[in-house]
Design a protein around this motif. Structure first.
Motif, short mmCIF file in Angstrom:
data_model
loop_
_atom_site.label_atom_id
_atom_site.label_comp_id
_atom_site.label_asym_id
_atom_site.label_seq_id
_atom_site.Cartn_x
_atom_site.Cartn_y
_atom_site.Cartn_z
N ALA A 566 53.55 -26.50 5.00
CA ALA A 566 52.23 -26.71 4.42
C ALA A 566 51.41 -25.42 4.42
O ALA A 566 50.74 -25.10 3.42
N ALA A 567 51.47 -24.68 5.52
CA ALA A 567 50.70 -23.43 5.60
C ALA A 567 51.21 -22.39 4.60
O ALA A 567 50.42 -21.74 3.91
N GLU A 568 52.54 -22.25 4.52
CA GLU A 568 53.10 -21.25 3.60
C GLU A 568 52.84 -21.62 2.15
O GLU A 568 52.34 -20.79 1.37
N LYS A 574 45.31 -16.51 3.00
CA LYS A 574 44.96 -15.68 1.85
C LYS A 574 43.47 -15.76 1.58
O LYS A 574 42.85 -16.81 1.73
N GLN A 575 42.91 -14.65 1.15
CA GLN A 575 41.46 -14.55 0.97
C GLN A 575 40.98 -15.47 -0.15
O GLN A 575 41.62 -15.64 -1.18
N ALA A 581 37.24 -22.58 1.07
CA ALA A 581 37.99 -22.38 2.31
C ALA A 581 39.12 -23.40 2.38
O ALA A 581 39.20 -24.34 1.58
N ARG A 582 39.99 -23.19 3.37
CA ARG A 582 41.12 -24.10 3.59
C ARG A 582 40.99 -24.76 4.96
O ARG A 582 40.48 -24.17 5.91
N GLU A 599 42.34 -27.09 0.07
CA GLU A 599 41.48 -26.00 -0.38
C GLU A 599 40.25 -26.61 -1.03
O GLU A 599 40.35 -27.37 -2.00
N VAL A 600 39.08 -26.29 -0.48
CA VAL A 600 37.85 -26.98 -0.84
C VAL A 600 36.76 -25.96 -1.19
O VAL A 600 36.61 -24.94 -0.51
#
Length: 728
Positions: A566-568, A574-575, A581-582, A599-600
């Motif tokens: 999920a993270a990858e 990543k900016q 933000a995530r 990601e919101v």
């Protein structure tokens, strides 16, 4: 719209104007070439068919194969998955498979030949997998034995594939359709060994759901579609305060109402029956002004309930888990944390409102309904009608949304009570408002956390105290002999984190409101709480939330796989621009693991947009990867709706929200991009697919909102919070 326009014609017309969906419609004929659903007459039981090998399988001379499906199809895909499992062992041609619902009546008369018939708890596949394999393997071996007998050769020299038995040495072949009658007479001395997952050749193949084409062309039959000669229609209004009774109602208001046949008083409800259409009954019902005896619950509101639950946090609780010494670890901790999380009552709100059609006769009862538990519905109908279970015929249809709500049979019981009075076939339909306010709700819950952290910022101890209501009490089950009921601590007691001192306690506090199973019971609210609280600890220690989870899941490769995936895939780290933000969350539910990255974007005025959700899901094994991915997508939308908007507010004992204007759903324009990554790890158990992707979404979104705004959400729904911040 043309009154004669079919559902399929309407879809084609509407989509051709808007564009886009026509691609899906065009794919329908190809789907129809695979297995399909039998369009059976609803006034027949279909308990037996010609050319049966057994209660599960019938094979016609043209090699078409009928497989009976004993559970309920509500979009989760098990009507495709379970026959796929049978097909794996039967070694038949999938393109010639037809599927029909198994008969609950036959199940009763033939000593539970189909076993249990429920679809809940994501158990349709995992509770049936071995049985379905055995059904297919047994039929295959009987077909092989029948062929070997004809050829007078050892069965060990014969093999089966694509609905054909072949004798290896001679090359002779016989089709399944030629062998059915002989195979039906064969009794195996012992059951054949079923395949292990490493031997599967068909299971694991992505396949379109067999019900989709029927739902596209309008031939699919839902409970609400039932029609009978001489049918009358009923609308009902139950006491708006759960547990209340009907005191009085004046039927003079119905004078002159077109088509109205009768007003019926029930113990806690009033119904109107009309000829010709449900609309007539509904309009007439709206004229009535019943008086209710609501009792003490008529003064209850949400604020009172919330206060009572918070106060109960200080009462003695039942321990569900107690590792190490939490109190000792807390007393010497360098850092401590406390927080209380709260989640509200929720409605199931299936798109198809509750309904039932019944035809009650002196020695027979027919029920047309969409139910998640056809066998339990049969028992409930028998009890309500006074008939024996073997005199009851439940004709299950496709279910237009269940989520646990259609485990109960209250609509069936009401329809039978009405039919006893009018002595005609009755179709009862609840209004959307009745469906929402007379629901058996997702429980209200309050969770109090305390934690201690070491010098590295990682938690060394935590305590979780839950106050919620008993689903078991609503169902009629006795409390567990030891410990709290599982749903009251789900998502907390089974968290995967290696925190050496962990204590989880629960207290049941029931109210006048009935509560029920709701997709991923317990975990759907508790995972939001624990995953948000863990983020609080990480943030206070200046640690990356993903890395904190990695550290606490050390030594659990299956958990780490879904978390890392999920993270990858979700681009963690990543900016992103300001205001975006995530957030991350992970859980175990129904034997499966699910991690999500949301990601919101939060605009300066506080508006929230969930842009993207990345899902990593480990169901351990997969029958149909396509439907598992679809279930994950649906679970995200279902859970996101609850996180953003979901709440049932109580005022004067009555649920306030009634229709989709006040009980909002995530709409198409609000839906995020959803990426699903399936990472099955195997092992000893089969996990569920319909529920594990619901619990993480609220926590992932709430954590992303905190990362974007610095505002921590401890109560749901998110829409109740002011998330505005200074302009860029």
């Amino acid at each position: 719209m043309n009154a004669n326009l079919t559902r399929r014609q309407f879809i084609l017309t509407a989509t051709s104007a808007a564009g886009g969906l026509m691609i899906g419609i065009g794919a329908a004929p190809a789907m129809a070439e695979a297995a399909t659903v039998v369009a059976q007459p609803w006034n027949e039981d279909n308990a037996h068919a010609a050319n049966e090998i057994d209660a599960w399988i019938a094979i016609d001379p043209d090699d078409s194969i009928l497989i009976r499906y004993q559970r309920s199809e509500m979009g989760q895909g098990s009507m495709t998955a379970l026959p796929m499992i049978i097909t794996e062992e039967l070694q038949c041609d999938w393109s010639k498979v037809r599927i029909e619902y198994a008969s609950p009546n036959r199940n009763i008369r033939e000593n539970k030949v189909y076993g249990d018939m429920f679809s809940n708890g994501s158990r349709s596949v995992r509770a049936s997998q071995k049985k379905m394999q055995q059904v297919g393997a047994s039929a295959r071996e009987r077909l092989i034995a029948a062929a070997a007998s004809r050829w007078n050769v050892p069965a060990s020299e014969c093999t089966a594939a694509l609905s054909v038995v072949t004798h290896g040495p001679s090359g002779q072949t016989l089709r399944y359709g030629e062998l059915t009658a002989d195979a039906a007479e064969i009794k195996l001395t012992q059951e054949p060994v079923i395949k292990t997952p490493d031997k599967f050749t068909f299971i694991g193949t992505p396949m379109p759901r067999i019900d989709v084409v029927h739902k596209i062309d309008g031939s699919a039959k839902f409970g609400i579609d039932a029609q009978l000669p001489g049918i009358v229609f009923a609308a009902i209004n139950a006491c708006p305060v759960a547990g209340g009774k009907l005191k009085n109602v004046d039927d003079s208001a119905l004078a002159g109402a077109p088509g109205v046949l009768q007003m019926i008083r029930l113990d806690n409800a009033v119904a109107v029956v009309a000829a010709g259409s449900y609309w007539r009954a509904k309009q007439a019902l709206a004229r009535l002004q019943p008086e209710w005896d609501v009792g003490a619950a008529g003064s209850v509101d949400s604020d009172q309930l919330s206060q009572a639950f918070h106060t109960a946090l200080n009462e003695t609780m039942v321990i569900a888990r107690n590792d190490g010494d939490v109190d000792q670890a807390m007393s010497g901790a360098a850092k401590t944390f406390e927080a209380i999380y709260e989640t509200p009552y929720l409605s199931h709100s299936p798109m198809e409102p509750m309904n039932a059609t019944v035809h009650l006769q002196p020695d027979r009862l027919d029920v047309w309904v969409g139910t998640q538990a056809a066998d339990e519905a049969t028992e409930a109908a028998a009890k309500a009608s006074g008939l024996k279970p073997e005199q009851v015929f439940v004709h299950n249809g496709f279910v237009g949304g269940g989520f646990g709500r259609r485990d109960a049979s209250d609509e069936i019981v009401q329809a039978i009570a009405i039919a006893k009075v009018v002595q005609k076939p009755v179709k009862l339909v609840w209004t959307r408002e009745e469906d929402t306010r007379q629901d058996k709700f997702r429980p209200h819950a309050v969770v109090a956390f305390k934690a201690a952290a070491g010098s590295d910022g990682l938690p060394t101890a935590w305590s979780m105290r839950v106050v919620t209501s008993s689903i078991w009490a609503s169902v009629g089950r006795r409390p567990p002999a030891k410990g709290p009921e599982p749903q009251s601590v789900a998502g907390l007691v089974d968290n995967g984190y290696k925190v050496p001192n962990t204590r989880v306690e629960a207290l049941i506090k029931n109210t006048h409101l009935p509560v029920w199973f709701w997709r991923a019971p317990g975990a759907n609210q508790h995972v939001f709480a624990i995953e948000s609280f863990l983020d609080e600890i990480a943030s206070a220690s200046g640690l990356d939330p993903y890395q904190v989870r990695r550290n606490l899941l050390e030594g659990k490769p299956d958990w780490l796989k879904v978390l890392d995936t999920a993270a990858e895939k979700g681009d963690w780290g990543k900016q992103l621009p300001r205001g975006t933000a995530r957030g991350i969350a992970i859980c175990e539910d129904t034997g499966s693991l699910c991690a999500q990255v949301a990601e919101v974007t939060v605009r300066p005025n506080g508006d929230v947009k969930v842009n993207r959700v990345t899902v990593a899901l480990d169901t351990r094994y997969m029958v149909n990867p396509q439907t598992i991915a679809e279930q994950a997508e649906g679970s995200v939308i279902f859970g996101l709706t609850a996180a953003l908007y979901g709440k049932i507010t109580i005022k004067g004992g009555v649920p306030v929200q009634g229709n989709f204007d006040t009980y909002r759903m995530v709409r198409l324009a609000e839906a995020p991009k959803i990426d699903v990554h399936l990472v099955p790890s195997g092992g000893r158990v089969w996990g569920g697919a319909g529920e594990p992707a619901t619990p993480p979404i609220a926590g992932a979104v709430a954590n992303a909102i905190f990362a974007a705004t610095g505002k921590r959400i401890r109560t749901l729904p998110i829409m109740d919070h002011d998330l505005s911040y200074g302009a860029v």
